[in-house]
Design a protein around this motif. Structure first.
Motif, PDB file in Angstrom:
ATOM      1  N   LEU A  64     -55.237 -49.710  -1.942  1.00 26.19           N
ATOM      2  CA  LEU A  64     -54.565 -51.013  -1.892  1.00 26.19           C
ATOM      3  C   LEU A  64     -55.045 -51.802  -0.666  1.00 26.19           C
ATOM      4  O   LEU A  64     -55.238 -53.021  -0.733  1.00 26.19           O
ATOM      5  CB  LEU A  64     -53.038 -50.813  -1.831  1.00 26.19           C
ATOM      6  CG  LEU A  64     -52.393 -50.264  -3.111  1.00 26.19           C
ATOM      7  CD1 LEU A  64     -51.046 -49.620  -2.811  1.00 26.19           C
ATOM      8  CD2 LEU A  64     -52.215 -51.370  -4.146  1.00 26.19           C
ATOM      9  N   GLN A  65     -55.249 -51.101   0.432  1.00 26.48           N
ATOM     10  CA  GLN A  65     -55.710 -51.774   1.660  1.00 26.48           C
ATOM     11  C   GLN A  65     -57.148 -52.266   1.530  1.00 26.48           C
ATOM     12  O   GLN A  65     -57.569 -53.138   2.279  1.00 26.48           O
ATOM     13  CB  GLN A  65     -55.575 -50.821   2.855  1.00 26.48           C
ATOM     14  CG  GLN A  65     -54.128 -50.653   3.300  1.00 26.48           C
ATOM     15  CD  GLN A  65     -53.981 -49.667   4.436  1.00 26.48           C
ATOM     16  OE1 GLN A  65     -54.559 -48.585   4.403  1.00 26.48           O
ATOM     17  NE2 GLN A  65     -53.199 -50.011   5.438  1.00 26.48           N
ATOM     18  N   ALA A  88     -49.302 -58.674   9.500  1.00 32.08           N
ATOM     19  CA  ALA A  88     -50.653 -59.164   9.237  1.00 32.08           C
ATOM     20  C   ALA A  88     -51.350 -58.388   8.121  1.00 32.08           C
ATOM     21  O   ALA A  88     -52.509 -58.654   7.803  1.00 32.08           O
ATOM     22  CB  ALA A  88     -51.480 -59.087  10.505  1.00 32.08           C
ATOM     23  N   SER A  89     -50.653 -57.436   7.510  1.00 32.12           N
ATOM     24  CA  SER A  89     -51.289 -56.575   6.511  1.00 32.12           C
ATOM     25  C   SER A  89     -51.661 -57.345   5.247  1.00 32.12           C
ATOM     26  O   SER A  89     -50.999 -58.314   4.870  1.00 32.12           O
ATOM     27  CB  SER A  89     -50.327 -55.443   6.144  1.00 32.12           C
ATOM     28  OG  SER A  89     -50.847 -54.718   5.067  1.00 32.12           O
ATOM     29  N   GLN A 126     -47.373 -64.127  -0.348  1.00 29.04           N
ATOM     30  CA  GLN A 126     -47.956 -63.023   0.432  1.00 29.04           C
ATOM     31  C   GLN A 126     -47.276 -62.850   1.799  1.00 29.04           C
ATOM     32  O   GLN A 126     -47.082 -61.740   2.259  1.00 29.04           O
ATOM     33  CB  GLN A 126     -49.461 -63.234   0.607  1.00 29.04           C
ATOM     34  CG  GLN A 126     -50.186 -62.115   1.358  1.00 29.04           C
ATOM     35  CD  GLN A 126     -50.267 -60.817   0.556  1.00 29.04           C
ATOM     36  OE1 GLN A 126     -49.954 -60.789  -0.629  1.00 29.04           O
ATOM     37  NE2 GLN A 126     -50.673 -59.741   1.202  1.00 29.04           N
ATOM     38  N   ASN A 127     -46.929 -63.978   2.427  1.00 27.68           N
ATOM     39  CA  ASN A 127     -46.320 -63.861   3.755  1.00 27.68           C
ATOM     40  C   ASN A 127     -44.809 -64.074   3.740  1.00 27.68           C
ATOM     41  O   ASN A 127     -44.196 -64.287   4.784  1.00 27.68           O
ATOM     42  CB  ASN A 127     -46.985 -64.837   4.715  1.00 27.68           C
ATOM     43  CG  ASN A 127     -48.454 -64.502   4.891  1.00 27.68           C
ATOM     44  OD1 ASN A 127     -48.817 -63.341   5.059  1.00 27.68           O
ATOM     45  ND2 ASN A 127     -49.311 -65.512   4.786  1.00 27.68           N
ATOM     46  N   VAL A 130     -56.798 -54.928   8.341  1.00 25.66           N
ATOM     47  CA  VAL A 130     -56.050 -56.186   8.451  1.00 25.66           C
ATOM     48  C   VAL A 130     -57.008 -57.359   8.579  1.00 25.66           C
ATOM     49  O   VAL A 130     -57.968 -57.301   9.346  1.00 25.66           O
ATOM     50  CB  VAL A 130     -55.106 -56.110   9.678  1.00 25.66           C
ATOM     51  CG1 VAL A 130     -54.527 -57.482   9.990  1.00 25.66           C
ATOM     52  CG2 VAL A 130     -54.000 -55.122   9.413  1.00 25.66           C
ATOM     53  N   CYS A 131     -56.754 -58.435   7.807  1.00 25.05           N
ATOM     54  CA  CYS A 131     -57.704 -59.553   7.833  1.00 25.05           C
ATOM     55  C   CYS A 131     -57.375 -60.546   8.949  1.00 25.05           C
ATOM     56  O   CYS A 131     -56.290 -60.531   9.484  1.00 25.05           O
ATOM     57  CB  CYS A 131     -57.709 -60.286   6.506  1.00 25.05           C
ATOM     58  SG  CYS A 131     -56.096 -60.895   6.025  1.00 25.05           S
TER      59      CYS A 131
END
Lengths: 299, 281
Positions: free
Chosen positions: A135-136, A194-195, A251-252, A298-299
């Protein structure tokens, strides 16, 4: 406006009937590759056939596993990884922990765990942890766990979380659904804000499924048939779950509990981070591992 | 974890027979959750191994497993010899292993009848006899024998089984007095049917509402029985309705009880057999 899902892959557990099947078909129709999970090989074969007939171009695979057994969950995670590799994919875009069960009598799994605790809580916990690297690896991924409004009023009794000593089927069910929300909170906390992976718990509402008709006494069957008659169809609730799996705009979002695409406030015990962490530690112990979250992606 | 090597000399174990499934497994889980080290035995090794790994992880206890056919005297001797040579010590023994081939006596095979007696009676007595020898001298030794509510009545369709459980009931009550001086207690558990397997759940359903109200969950029974054993109580009958039935049953002459139970069980047995045939067809 529905986003295109043609390059995305989702894992859906409990995907041979009810909510899971409805979500799998909704994702598949929109072009996503779907890996469905079911307990019976025969029902998996039938569901795969049905999905392919809905959309002949869709990529549909079904894997069978008994999620009440931890070794089966681990085997399943390995098979998912192999399957993705065979499809030249290195990442997973979403996991729907949907498989759930209800047991009238106390039943202990081969691991010595109460059946609902094993299927409804430990299996999502273990499968998610096992699939986390995949998933990451996706640019943006979701872990959605199907909880329920029956978590309202539930409270985990830490001296006997599985209710082994004073078992009541409905109470135990509510507790596992509370555990789903706590698990979601604890996972998000571990992943960090931040993931690229985000977890949500979904309240499906009252849905016309067969959940309380499997191996239960006649009185329970009768009661559930009357109760579910006021419910919505699996396809209707699937819309909200597909939203949680695919909508880029959330997403956030800090909201963790959603019903029909709208954030809802879960119960007070479900918002308690100390309980979430305690449950996480207990679940790690029960599954015999410790999760080290890798934050490099993490992007 | 499942090897015998490196046992601490101060560890003391709870031995459970029939630990691979049903009530035995419930006892194992309950003991594990109390932090007690376990010695588990059952016929097949795979379920025992799986349970041992999970209990060790979940509750940080030591679990020794030894698969054994307790109907076989030679296998039992090997078990006791292993215990002797490894120096394991026990502070409790829970005899759960027992079986029944439900059906009319004249329709059962003689092998089936022998197996009932060998497991329910011979195996249990041999375990008690040997483990008394290997008991932890520093602690009170707790013996729990699983009889059945069937022990109180002559039971048509379960004739041999009920009589074997009657044997355990009377034996346990007598032994309790004998071992008092050794610092040991004996608790005999007499439960009604429990929903442990799909066949049991089917059988409870076949009994109708009587099955429903007399049934107790295994977790509750295991917890209640361990508390009773620690308190040194002699007899445990789980469930208020079951205790009432037992009290009432004691007032009715045995031949009448047998006739009443016979009529109920025969019809339940027929219904269950019919359900099975329908399920198979």
């Amino acid at each position: 406006m529905e986003t295109d899902l043609s390059d995305k892959t989702f894992v859906v557990t409990g995907a041979t009937s009810g909510i899971g099947f409805a979500v799998a078909s909704a994702l598949s129709v929109r072009g996503a590759a779907v890996i469905g999970v079911g307990r019976s090989t025969e029902r998996c074969r039938l569901a795969a056939h049905q999905l392919r007939s809905l959309n002949p171009k869709s990529q549909v695979d079904y894997l069978s596993a008994d999620l009440s057994i931890q070794s089966e969950v681990r085997r399943l995670a390995g098979q998912i990884q192999t399957l993705l590799a065979a499809r030249d994919k290195t990442a997973l875009d979403g996991l729907l922990n949907n498989a759930g069960t209800y047991a009238y009598w106390l039943t202990l799994t081969p691991d010595g765990v109460e059946l609902q605790w094993a299927v409804n809580h430990l299996a999502p916990f273990l499968l998610t942890c096992q699939l986390l690297p995949l998933l990451q690896a996706a640019p943006c991924a979701r872990v959605v766990t199907v909880s329920s409004a029956s978590h309202y009023g539930a409270r985990i009794n830490w001296s006997d979380p599985q209710l082994r000593r004073r078992y009541d089927g409905l109470q135990a069910y509510g507790n596992t659904k509370l555990a789903n929300v706590l698990f979601t909170q604890a996972l998000n906390q571990r992943l960090g804000t931040a993931s690229t992976v985000r977890a949500f718990a979904a309240d499906p509402g009252l849905v016309k499924t067969d959940i309380a008709l499997k191996g239960t006494p006649p009185i329970v069957n009768w009661f559930w048939k009357i109760r579910r008659s006021g419910g919505i169809s699996p396809a209707e609730t699937a819309v909200g779950i597909v939203f949680l799996l695919t909508e880029p705009g959330i997403q956030n979002s800090p909201a963790c509990y959603w019903k029909h695409s709208h954030p809802r406030r879960p119960s007070r015990p479900a918002r308690d981070l100390a309980s979430a962490n305690r449950l996480w530690a207990l679940s790690e112990k029960m599954c015999g591992f410790h999760l080290e979250v890798n934050h490099d992606t993490v992007c | 974890m499942t090897q015998f090597a490196d046992r601490s000399a101060h560890r003391s174990y709870v031995a459970i027979t029939g630990a691979g499934g049903g009530l035995g497994k419930a006892f194992a889980v309950e003991c594990a959750s109390r932090g007690w080290d376990l010695f588990l035995t059952d016929l097949s090794p795979a379920p025992l191994e799986q349970l041992a790994v999970s209990l060790h992880n979940a509750y940080s206890i030591d679990v020794v497993v030894y698969p054994c056919d307790l109907t076989d005297a030679a296998a039992r001797s090997n078990l006791f010899e292993t215990i002797r040579s490894t120096g394991l010590r026990f502070w409790a023994l829970i005899n759960v292993a027992g079986l029944d081939y439900e059906g009319l006596f004249y329709q059962q095979t003689s092998q089936q009848i022998r197996t009932i007696i060998r497991l329910n009676i011979e195996g249990t007595l041999d375990m008690i006899h040997s483990l008394l020898e290997y008991r932890d001298p520093l602690q009170v030794f707790r013996i729990i024998n699983v009889a059945s509510l069937a022990a109180f009545y002559p039971m048509p369709v379960k004739a041999t089984y009920a009589a074997s459980k009657r044997f355990l009931l009377d034996f346990s009550r007598a032994l309790r007095q004998e071992v008092r001086g050794l610092g040991a207690t004996v608790t005999v558990l007499c439960p009604a049917g429990m929903p442990t397997t799909s066949a049991c759940i089917q059988a409870i359903r076949a009994q109708g509402w009587m099955g429903q109200i007399t049934t107790c969950d295994v977790g509750r029974v295991a917890n209640q029985t361990l508390n009773a054993a620690l308190a040194g109580r002699g007899l445990v009958i789980p469930g208020l309705i079951n205790r009432m039935l037992q009290t009432l049953g004691a007032l009715v002459p045995a031949p009448l009880v047998a006739a009443l139970i016979g009529s109920r069980w025969k019809s339940a047995h027929q219904k269950s057999a019919l359900d099975q045939r329908l399920a198979e067809s």
